[in-house]
Design a protein around this motif. Structure first.
Motif, PDB file in Angstrom:
ATOM      1  N   ASN A  77      19.509  61.266  35.305  1.00 34.13           N
ATOM      2  CA  ASN A  77      18.704  61.367  34.748  1.00 34.13           C
ATOM      3  C   ASN A  77      18.620  62.312  33.496  1.00 34.13           C
ATOM      4  O   ASN A  77      18.072  62.179  32.485  1.00 34.13           O
ATOM      5  N   TRP A  78      19.816  63.158  33.377  1.00 36.72           N
ATOM      6  CA  TRP A  78      20.294  63.890  32.272  1.00 36.72           C
ATOM      7  C   TRP A  78      21.373  63.361  31.648  1.00 36.72           C
ATOM      8  O   TRP A  78      22.033  63.818  30.481  1.00 36.72           O
ATOM      9  N   THR A  79      21.908  62.072  31.873  1.00 36.83           N
ATOM     10  CA  THR A  79      23.086  61.463  31.314  1.00 36.83           C
ATOM     11  C   THR A  79      22.656  59.930  30.808  1.00 36.83           C
ATOM     12  O   THR A  79      21.823  59.190  31.398  1.00 36.83           O
ATOM     13  N   VAL A  80      22.818  59.425  29.255  1.00 43.28           N
ATOM     14  CA  VAL A  80      22.415  58.389  28.821  1.00 43.28           C
ATOM     15  C   VAL A  80      23.689  57.758  28.272  1.00 43.28           C
ATOM     16  O   VAL A  80      24.815  58.613  28.236  1.00 43.28           O
ATOM     17  N   ALA A  81      23.334  56.386  28.074  1.00 45.63           N
ATOM     18  CA  ALA A  81      24.396  55.686  27.095  1.00 45.63           C
ATOM     19  C   ALA A  81      23.486  55.453  25.991  1.00 45.63           C
ATOM     20  O   ALA A  81      22.240  54.658  26.086  1.00 45.63           O
ATOM     21  N   ILE A  82      23.781  55.413  24.635  1.00 42.33           N
ATOM     22  CA  ILE A  82      23.287  55.073  23.589  1.00 42.33           C
ATOM     23  C   ILE A  82      23.971  53.686  23.270  1.00 42.33           C
ATOM     24  O   ILE A  82      25.044  53.888  22.857  1.00 42.33           O
ATOM     25  N   LYS A  91      32.787  51.517  24.365  1.00 41.31           N
ATOM     26  CA  LYS A  91      33.014  50.161  23.517  1.00 41.31           C
ATOM     27  C   LYS A  91      31.909  50.285  22.446  1.00 41.31           C
ATOM     28  O   LYS A  91      32.358  50.090  21.305  1.00 41.31           O
ATOM     29  N   ARG A  92      30.807  49.983  22.838  1.00 44.16           N
ATOM     30  CA  ARG A  92      29.676  50.016  21.861  1.00 44.16           C
ATOM     31  C   ARG A  92      28.399  50.853  22.248  1.00 44.16           C
ATOM     32  O   ARG A  92      27.277  50.697  22.067  1.00 44.16           O
ATOM     33  N   GLU A  93      29.051  52.070  22.938  1.00 42.32           N
ATOM     34  CA  GLU A  93      27.921  53.153  23.562  1.00 42.32           C
ATOM     35  C   GLU A  93      28.444  54.448  23.138  1.00 42.32           C
ATOM     36  O   GLU A  93      29.723  54.615  22.739  1.00 42.32           O
ATOM     37  N   ILE A  94      27.410  55.312  22.986  1.00 38.74           N
ATOM     38  CA  ILE A  94      27.905  56.742  23.005  1.00 38.74           C
ATOM     39  C   ILE A  94      27.239  57.348  24.299  1.00 38.74           C
ATOM     40  O   ILE A  94      26.240  57.098  24.360  1.00 38.74           O
ATOM     41  N   TYR A  95      28.160  58.126  25.167  1.00 39.91           N
ATOM     42  CA  TYR A  95      27.708  58.566  26.396  1.00 39.91           C
ATOM     43  C   TYR A  95      27.275  59.976  26.096  1.00 39.91           C
ATOM     44  O   TYR A  95      28.186  60.699  25.356  1.00 39.91           O
ATOM     45  N   VAL A  96      26.221  60.434  26.560  1.00 39.74           N
ATOM     46  CA  VAL A  96      25.776  62.093  26.509  1.00 39.74           C
ATOM     47  C   VAL A  96      25.382  62.298  27.744  1.00 39.74           C
ATOM     48  O   VAL A  96      24.341  61.687  28.322  1.00 39.74           O
ATOM     49  N   ALA A  97      26.193  63.680  28.208  1.00 46.41           N
ATOM     50  CA  ALA A  97      25.485  64.354  29.257  1.00 46.41           C
ATOM     51  C   ALA A  97      24.943  65.408  28.657  1.00 46.41           C
ATOM     52  O   ALA A  97      25.452  66.360  28.224  1.00 46.41           O
ATOM     53  N   TYR A  98      23.464  65.503  29.208  1.00 49.47           N
ATOM     54  CA  TYR A  98      22.775  66.687  28.686  1.00 49.47           C
ATOM     55  C   TYR A  98      22.652  67.838  29.688  1.00 49.47           C
ATOM     56  O   TYR A  98      21.990  67.880  30.694  1.00 49.47           O
ATOM     57  N   GLY A  99      23.712  68.838  29.421  1.00 52.57           N
ATOM     58  CA  GLY A  99      23.714  69.921  30.388  1.00 52.57           C
ATOM     59  C   GLY A  99      22.459  70.668  30.782  1.00 52.57           C
ATOM     60  O   GLY A  99      22.329  70.851  31.959  1.00 52.57           O
ATOM     61  N   SER A 100      21.473  70.969  29.615  1.00 56.98           N
ATOM     62  CA  SER A 100      20.356  71.685  30.072  1.00 56.98           C
ATOM     63  C   SER A 100      19.136  70.696  29.951  1.00 56.98           C
ATOM     64  O   SER A 100      18.201  71.263  30.017  1.00 56.98           O
ATOM     65  N   GLY A 101      19.200  69.473  29.883  1.00 57.26           N
ATOM     66  CA  GLY A 101      18.215  68.405  29.652  1.00 57.26           C
ATOM     67  C   GLY A 101      18.042  67.933  28.264  1.00 57.26           C
ATOM     68  O   GLY A 101      18.214  68.797  27.534  1.00 57.26           O
ATOM     69  N   MET A 102      17.627  66.744  28.141  1.00 55.40           N
ATOM     70  CA  MET A 102      17.231  66.252  26.903  1.00 55.40           C
ATOM     71  C   MET A 102      16.198  67.088  26.008  1.00 55.40           C
ATOM     72  O   MET A 102      16.376  67.159  25.029  1.00 55.40           O
ATOM     73  N   GLY A 103      15.108  67.636  26.842  1.00 58.67           N
ATOM     74  CA  GLY A 103      14.043  68.385  26.235  1.00 58.67           C
ATOM     75  C   GLY A 103      14.213  69.381  25.429  1.00 58.67           C
ATOM     76  O   GLY A 103      14.028  69.792  24.479  1.00 58.67           O
ATOM     77  N   ARG A 104      15.403  70.075  26.004  1.00 55.05           N
ATOM     78  CA  ARG A 104      15.876  71.254  25.213  1.00 55.05           C
ATOM     79  C   ARG A 104      16.937  71.184  23.988  1.00 55.05           C
ATOM     80  O   ARG A 104      17.389  71.954  23.289  1.00 55.05           O
ATOM     81  N   SER A 105      17.485  69.947  24.233  1.00 55.31           N
ATOM     82  CA  SER A 105      18.780  69.609  23.335  1.00 55.31           C
ATOM     83  C   SER A 105      18.196  69.644  21.549  1.00 55.31           C
ATOM     84  O   SER A 105      17.297  69.030  21.427  1.00 55.31           O
TER      85      SER A 105
END
Length: 170
Positions: free
Chosen positions: A97-102, A128-142
Motif C-alpha cells: 500500500n506504500w509502493t506504487v507504479a506510476i 519499461k513504461r513505469e516508475i516504481y516508488v517505495a515510500y519509506g514513511s508513506g505517501m502522505g509525508r513524502s
C-alpha cells in the motif's frame, strides 16, 4: 479478444475530476467494449476490445473529454502487460500500500532519476513504461517530485494486483 486495463488520470482525487464509475462503465459499453468492470472509484476499468491499444486509448479519451469538458488522460495496458508490471515490482518486501507504479505512455527518460527532487527515504526505480516508488514513511509525508511522472498516473501494488486478478477472470 484482448483484455485491457485503463487507468484514468486525476479522477475522483482530492475533489477534482468527479466521474462516477457507473458513468465510466456506461461510456465503455457505449464504445463497444465488452465484459466491462470498474474497480474502486479512482478510475480503473477492465474490459475486452477487438481494437488495438492505441485506438482504445483514443476512443476512451475522446468520450472522457466529451463528458468532462476537458482532457482526461488514460493509460492503457493489456492484461499481460499489467501482470508483468506486478511481477517486475523491484520492491517485493516493501508494504504494497506504500509502493506504487506510476504508469506512463512511453518509457521513462534515461535521466528520470537524476531529475528527482525532494527525495528522502523513498526508493525509486525505472521500469519499461513505469516508475516504481517505495515510500519509506508513506505517501502522505513524502515531498518527492518526479518530473518524468508529470503525465503519468500512479496505482499502488494492492490495486495493481486486484486489476490483474479482475483481468484474468479469477
Amino acid at each position: 479478444m484482448p483484455t485491457y486495463i485503463a487507468l484514468l488520470r486525476a479522477v475522483n482525487v482530492g475533489g477534482t475530476g468527479k466521474l462516477p464509475m457507473a458513468e465510466l462503465k456506461a461510456m465503455c459499453v457505449a464504445e463497444g467494449f465488452a465484459s466491462v468492470q470498474t474497480y474502486i472509484a479512482s478510475g480503473n476499468v477492465v474490459f475486452e476490445s477487438k481494437l488495438p491499444a492505441a485506438k482504445v486509448k483514443a476512443a476512451l479519451e475522446k468520450r472522457l473529454q466529451a463528458y468532462a469538458g476537458r482532457p482526461v488522460g488514460a493509460v492503457i495496458r493489456t492484461a499481460a502487460e499489467m501482470a508483468a508490471v506486478l511481477q517486475a515490482n523491484p520492491f517485493p518486501k516493501a508494504p504494497p500500500n506504500w509502493t506504487v507504479a506510476i504508469f506512463l505512455d512511453q518509457a521513462p527518460p534515461a535521466d528520470a532519476l537524476a531529475a528527482i527532487k525532494g527525495q528522502q527515504d523513498e526508493d525509486v526505480r525505472l521500469g519499461k513504461r513505469e516508475i516504481y516508488v517505495a515510500y519509506g514513511s508513506g505517501m502522505g509525508r513524502s515531498k518527492l517530485k518526479i518530473p518524468a511522472a508529470a503525465n503519468g498516473t500512479a496505482r499502488n501494488i494492492n490495486t495493481i494486483a486486484k486489476l490483474v486478478e479482475l483481468a484474468s477472470g479469477d
